[in-house]
Scaffold this motif. Structure first.
Motif, PDB file in Angstrom:
ATOM      1  N   GLY A   1     -32.696 -57.122 -10.129  1.00 28.13           N
ATOM      2  CA  GLY A   1     -32.036 -56.806 -11.429  1.00 28.13           C
ATOM      3  C   GLY A   1     -31.084 -58.658 -11.111  1.00 28.13           C
ATOM      4  O   GLY A   1     -30.398 -58.472 -11.732  1.00 28.13           O
ATOM      5  N   GLY A   2     -30.990 -58.666  -9.623  1.00 22.06           N
ATOM      6  CA  GLY A   2     -30.834 -59.952  -8.901  1.00 22.06           C
ATOM      7  C   GLY A   2     -30.899 -61.865  -9.308  1.00 22.06           C
ATOM      8  O   GLY A   2     -32.249 -61.381 -10.535  1.00 22.06           O
TER       9      GLY A   2
ATOM     10  N   VAL B   1     -28.065 -56.802 -12.122  1.00 24.69           N
ATOM     11  CA  VAL B   1     -27.494 -56.328 -10.786  1.00 24.69           C
ATOM     12  C   VAL B   1     -26.330 -57.273 -10.123  1.00 24.69           C
ATOM     13  O   VAL B   1     -27.006 -58.470 -10.268  1.00 24.69           O
ATOM     14  CB  VAL B   1     -28.345 -55.923  -9.708  1.00 24.69           C
ATOM     15  N   ARG B   2     -24.759 -57.092  -9.970  1.00 20.43           N
ATOM     16  CA  ARG B   2     -23.920 -58.890  -9.892  1.00 20.43           C
ATOM     17  C   ARG B   2     -24.396 -58.365  -8.202  1.00 20.43           C
ATOM     18  O   ARG B   2     -24.459 -59.766  -7.740  1.00 20.43           O
ATOM     19  CB  ARG B   2     -22.612 -58.432 -10.015  1.00 20.43           C
ATOM     20  N   ALA B   3     -24.531 -57.224  -7.464  1.00 15.89           N
ATOM     21  CA  ALA B   3     -24.746 -57.564  -6.409  1.00 15.89           C
ATOM     22  C   ALA B   3     -24.862 -56.394  -5.276  1.00 15.89           C
ATOM     23  O   ALA B   3     -24.854 -55.289  -5.936  1.00 15.89           O
ATOM     24  CB  ALA B   3     -23.198 -57.793  -5.541  1.00 15.89           C
TER      25      ALA B   3
ATOM     26  N   ARG C   1     -25.125 -54.055  -1.579  1.00 12.14           N
ATOM     27  CA  ARG C   1     -24.571 -53.924   0.114  1.00 12.14           C
ATOM     28  C   ARG C   1     -25.094 -54.635   0.873  1.00 12.14           C
ATOM     29  O   ARG C   1     -26.254 -54.580   0.892  1.00 12.14           O
ATOM     30  CB  ARG C   1     -24.648 -52.822   0.467  1.00 12.14           C
ATOM     31  N   GLY C   2     -24.471 -55.688   2.011  1.00 13.67           N
ATOM     32  CA  GLY C   2     -25.628 -57.038   2.441  1.00 13.67           C
ATOM     33  C   GLY C   2     -25.430 -57.850   2.057  1.00 13.67           C
ATOM     34  O   GLY C   2     -25.969 -59.212   2.723  1.00 13.67           O
ATOM     35  N   GLY C   3     -25.542 -58.435   0.302  1.00 11.22           N
ATOM     36  CA  GLY C   3     -25.670 -59.408   0.256  1.00 11.22           C
ATOM     37  C   GLY C   3     -23.749 -59.904  -0.446  1.00 11.22           C
ATOM     38  O   GLY C   3     -23.185 -59.923   1.174  1.00 11.22           O
ATOM     39  N   THR C   4     -23.495 -60.754  -1.168  1.00 14.26           N
ATOM     40  CA  THR C   4     -22.486 -61.496  -0.962  1.00 14.26           C
ATOM     41  C   THR C   4     -20.565 -61.197  -1.929  1.00 14.26           C
ATOM     42  O   THR C   4     -20.215 -61.695  -2.272  1.00 14.26           O
ATOM     43  CB  THR C   4     -22.491 -62.724  -1.684  1.00 14.26           C
ATOM     44  N   GLY C   5     -21.638 -60.087  -2.575  1.00 13.29           N
ATOM     45  CA  GLY C   5     -20.496 -59.058  -3.429  1.00 13.29           C
ATOM     46  C   GLY C   5     -19.485 -58.573  -2.673  1.00 13.29           C
ATOM     47  O   GLY C   5     -17.830 -59.459  -4.252  1.00 13.29           O
ATOM     48  N   PHE C   6     -18.605 -59.355  -2.288  1.00 10.60           N
ATOM     49  CA  PHE C   6     -17.195 -58.794  -1.832  1.00 10.60           C
ATOM     50  C   PHE C   6     -16.749 -60.682  -1.814  1.00 10.60           C
ATOM     51  O   PHE C   6     -15.385 -60.011  -0.816  1.00 10.60           O
ATOM     52  CB  PHE C   6     -17.226 -58.667  -0.308  1.00 10.60           C
ATOM     53  N   ALA C   7     -17.376 -61.265  -1.606  1.00  9.67           N
ATOM     54  CA  ALA C   7     -17.179 -62.773  -0.930  1.00  9.67           C
ATOM     55  C   ALA C   7     -17.063 -63.777  -2.106  1.00  9.67           C
ATOM     56  O   ALA C   7     -17.736 -63.279  -4.035  1.00  9.67           O
ATOM     57  CB  ALA C   7     -17.981 -63.089  -0.602  1.00  9.67           C
TER      58      ALA C   7
ATOM     59  N   GLU D   1     -14.264 -48.165  -4.852  1.00 14.60           N
ATOM     60  CA  GLU D   1     -13.734 -48.169  -3.205  1.00 14.60           C
ATOM     61  C   GLU D   1     -14.090 -49.231  -2.751  1.00 14.60           C
ATOM     62  O   GLU D   1     -15.082 -49.925  -3.724  1.00 14.60           O
ATOM     63  CB  GLU D   1     -13.819 -47.488  -2.395  1.00 14.60           C
ATOM     64  N   LEU D   2     -14.022 -50.008  -2.223  1.00 13.64           N
ATOM     65  CA  LEU D   2     -14.245 -51.899  -1.387  1.00 13.64           C
ATOM     66  C   LEU D   2     -15.211 -51.104  -0.803  1.00 13.64           C
ATOM     67  O   LEU D   2     -15.658 -50.945   1.161  1.00 13.64           O
ATOM     68  CB  LEU D   2     -13.465 -52.349  -0.821  1.00 13.64           C
ATOM     69  N   ASN D   3     -17.112 -51.480  -1.006  1.00 14.54           N
ATOM     70  CA  ASN D   3     -17.997 -50.843  -0.458  1.00 14.54           C
ATOM     71  C   ASN D   3     -18.988 -51.834   0.540  1.00 14.54           C
ATOM     72  O   ASN D   3     -20.068 -51.620   1.059  1.00 14.54           O
ATOM     73  CB  ASN D   3     -18.470 -49.843  -1.456  1.00 14.54           C
ATOM     74  N   GLY D   4     -18.746 -52.879   0.634  1.00 13.30           N
ATOM     75  CA  GLY D   4     -19.066 -54.514   0.358  1.00 13.30           C
ATOM     76  C   GLY D   4     -19.874 -54.821  -0.501  1.00 13.30           C
ATOM     77  O   GLY D   4     -20.237 -56.013  -0.501  1.00 13.30           O
ATOM     78  N   SER D   5     -19.921 -54.372  -2.216  1.00 19.24           N
ATOM     79  CA  SER D   5     -20.085 -55.182  -2.893  1.00 19.24           C
ATOM     80  C   SER D   5     -19.561 -54.984  -4.158  1.00 19.24           C
ATOM     81  O   SER D   5     -19.916 -56.283  -4.744  1.00 19.24           O
ATOM     82  CB  SER D   5     -21.999 -54.370  -3.025  1.00 19.24           C
ATOM     83  N   ILE D   6     -18.049 -54.970  -3.449  1.00 23.21           N
ATOM     84  CA  ILE D   6     -16.967 -55.143  -4.818  1.00 23.21           C
ATOM     85  C   ILE D   6     -16.179 -56.308  -4.324  1.00 23.21           C
ATOM     86  O   ILE D   6     -15.703 -56.159  -2.734  1.00 23.21           O
ATOM     87  CB  ILE D   6     -16.219 -53.543  -5.593  1.00 23.21           C
ATOM     88  N   LEU D   7     -15.475 -57.482  -5.063  1.00 24.11           N
ATOM     89  CA  LEU D   7     -14.439 -57.349  -4.850  1.00 24.11           C
ATOM     90  C   LEU D   7     -13.413 -57.609  -4.536  1.00 24.11           C
ATOM     91  O   LEU D   7     -12.427 -56.376  -5.234  1.00 24.11           O
ATOM     92  CB  LEU D   7     -14.702 -58.836  -5.491  1.00 24.11           C
TER      93      LEU D   7
END
Lengths: 356, 356
Positions: free
Chosen positions: A189-190, B184-186, B188-194, B249-255
């Motif tokens: 999906g990415g 899929v936007r992002a 966990r382990g990717g860049t979703g929070f950046a 929650e800010l889970n690593g994949s959310i800005l």
């Protein structure tokens, strides 16, 4: 070069010593450019002196990263001919990337024609020492000056060329790879199947941490279950287990490597059992414990074949083929590089000769 | 502006009519620039006439997408003062993005100083009509000319400014949103929070398909289970369910949105029950069926609050608050925009006044 405008560079650079080349540092005298504007489509193909781009600070590439690229090589045969390796595959994949990134498609025959035209102009730049080549980098990025988050209405397609030295200057040395446990390269999906700038940006951190830990690269696991093997660094991954060769299937998060495809063709021709399927890291570890993990290697345009001598997964270390290159990996390497430089018959019709 | 070099633009543009501004299309007379070179660090801060960048075709941003950005606004009060909203939060997040993308950190106080200095020079560009502002875009990208896949050794940090009209010219109209089922936007382990360019590039396709389907935006679900709510478009998402406000929650994949943070502060101050946790789309659908889904809205710098009137999930349509903006969303909107334009007391100390 019927419709391609040509502007000769009047101050040619001196050709570098092929033995001293660093990858992607030296560029040739000319580059190819093609513009896209909404309504007008792709237009004004031209070969011009290599030189800087002038871009508005609001150009969308700087902000929202609509950027894709390809990579291929031109090789010089002993007879002095210059050949490209499967450029039509790059043309196809470029459009796969374009589609995912909402970038307008490029005519695939025109793509090959543009690459051929530029390489023909720059053919004196194709080095002749064994293992050397002229690296070709076609790429597209968004140029419209606008901060709205949407597809750009203007793009630049460019091709630049860089002579590269032998990847293996002192013979092929298998590398130490770490199975990445924290970072994720891509998820279904990415954009994992697209050759887009953002995929590479997001991989740099893991690569740096691997290097600090003494590893050459990381082995990426899937982003969903963190269980299945995806790629190694920016290469596709192959294993030979109990006589069978396996490689991860193209599942939407893996790049469809052209070397990967070439390896699959060769193995099928040679009658080597091969399958594309899900491969868990657990399966590889079990095979290693049982003494069945015979070979492991990455495939990509830069190295062709990059054998893995050691694979680290959490507290486990798997030594593969005593840390030496496997017989099959060596045969694949010799065959593909042989086809590329014209010393092995090109039975698949993969080579495209410049000027023909 | 002690250490900031200033080069005056001698041909100033005419200021645009604030009622006719399109987002991110018009830029001011000057921009801020700062260079990074390995060994030398960040250096040469300067305010210069707005104008094109000159970049080598091999500049790494075009190929491997090391690029991050921020977005904030300057507002003009009735008294004519110019104020920034929480610029220190942008400075902090810039460095979170830098760290993930292997870009060298920037001094956070210096970041705020640079933004203030440029806005001070361009303060005549801050429009005064209700709802208008001067959008500030700080960004960093890789400039080293090299095709090796690794972190760049050279970067440019730039700030450009764009006057923007009112987001809601004819009052706030809740939008129709589609729950994204394919992309899929992002993860966990990717860049979703950046806040990195690649995240936006990969989101464009889904956004285009949503627009074609008659939706304003997509609601992103998590990349792992495709079950939990992440973001809406490029905004954070809030729901009011049976009197309680919830947000992912800010889970690593959310800005980590700055408006999101401001909303959480306000709700806590007001004594509204609020929690940051996992929220499945199933839960939202159930709440909707039970008549408990009272409000739904996105939060972001551009719109501040974007109420959702209809949410489509596969074959289900959830109409929220009869398609009208909720009481709480309206109160949050009025309070935040009031603090920003100086009509509501800034009890949190969020505003930073230019020239003070």
């Amino acid at each position: 070069m019927s419709s391609i405008r040509f502007e000769q560079n009047l101050s040619l650079k001196e050709k570098p010593d092929a033995s001293k080349l660093e990858f992607g540092r030296t560029f040739t005298d000319h580059m190819f450019l093609l513009d896209y504007t909404e309504g007008q489509g792709w237009h004004d193909p031209r070969i011009v002196p290599y030189g800087p781009f002038t871009l508005d600070p609001a150009a969308m590439v700087f902000h929202y990263g609509q950027a894709i690229f390809e990579g291929l090589k031109a090789f010089r045969t002993k007879e002095g001919k210059v050949m490209l390796f499967r450029p039509n595959k790059n043309a196809q994949r470029l459009n796969v990337s374009n589609e995912r990134l909402s970038i307008p498609a490029l005519d695939e025959d025109a793509f090959v024609e543009y690459v051929k035209a530029l390489v023909e102009v720059e053919q004196d730049w194709v080095p002749s020492t064994e293992g050397t080549s002229l690296y070709i980098r076609p790429y597209i990025f968004a140029t419209e000056p606008c901060l709205g988050v949407r597809a750009s209405k203007q793009y630049l397609f460019a091709i630049i060329l860089s002579p590269v030295g032998a990847y293996y200057k002192e013979g092929i040395h298998p590398v130490k790879i770490n199975v990445e446990s924290e970072y994720v390269r891509a998820v279904r999906g990415g954009t994992g199947f697209a050759k887009t700038a953002g995929n590479y940006a997001s991989s740099i951190k893991a690569q740096e941490e691997a290097k600090e830990g003494g590893y050459a690269q990381v082995l990426w696991l899937d982003g969903k279950e963190h269980k299945y093997i995806e790629e190694v660094g920016s290469m596709n991954m192959f294993f030979k287990i109990g006589g069978e060769v396996v490689t991860p299937e193209l599942n939407g998060s893996i790049l469809a490597g052209i070397t990967r495809d070439s390896v699959l063709h060769l193995l099928k021709t040679w009658g080597v059992p091969v399958s594309e399927r899900k491969i868990s890291i657990e399966e590889i570890y079990t095979a290693s414990l049982e003494g069945k993990l015979e070979e492991a290697f990455g495939t990509g345009t830069a190295a062709v074949i990059s054998p893995v001598g050691q694979l680290h997964w959490n507290e486990h270390t798997m030594v593969i083929n005593d840390g030496k290159i496997g017989e099959l990996a060596q045969k694949i390497y010799d065959t593909i590089t042989g086809i590329q430089n014209g010393t092995v018959p090109d039975t698949f019709g993969w080579n495209v000769t410049i000027g023909e």
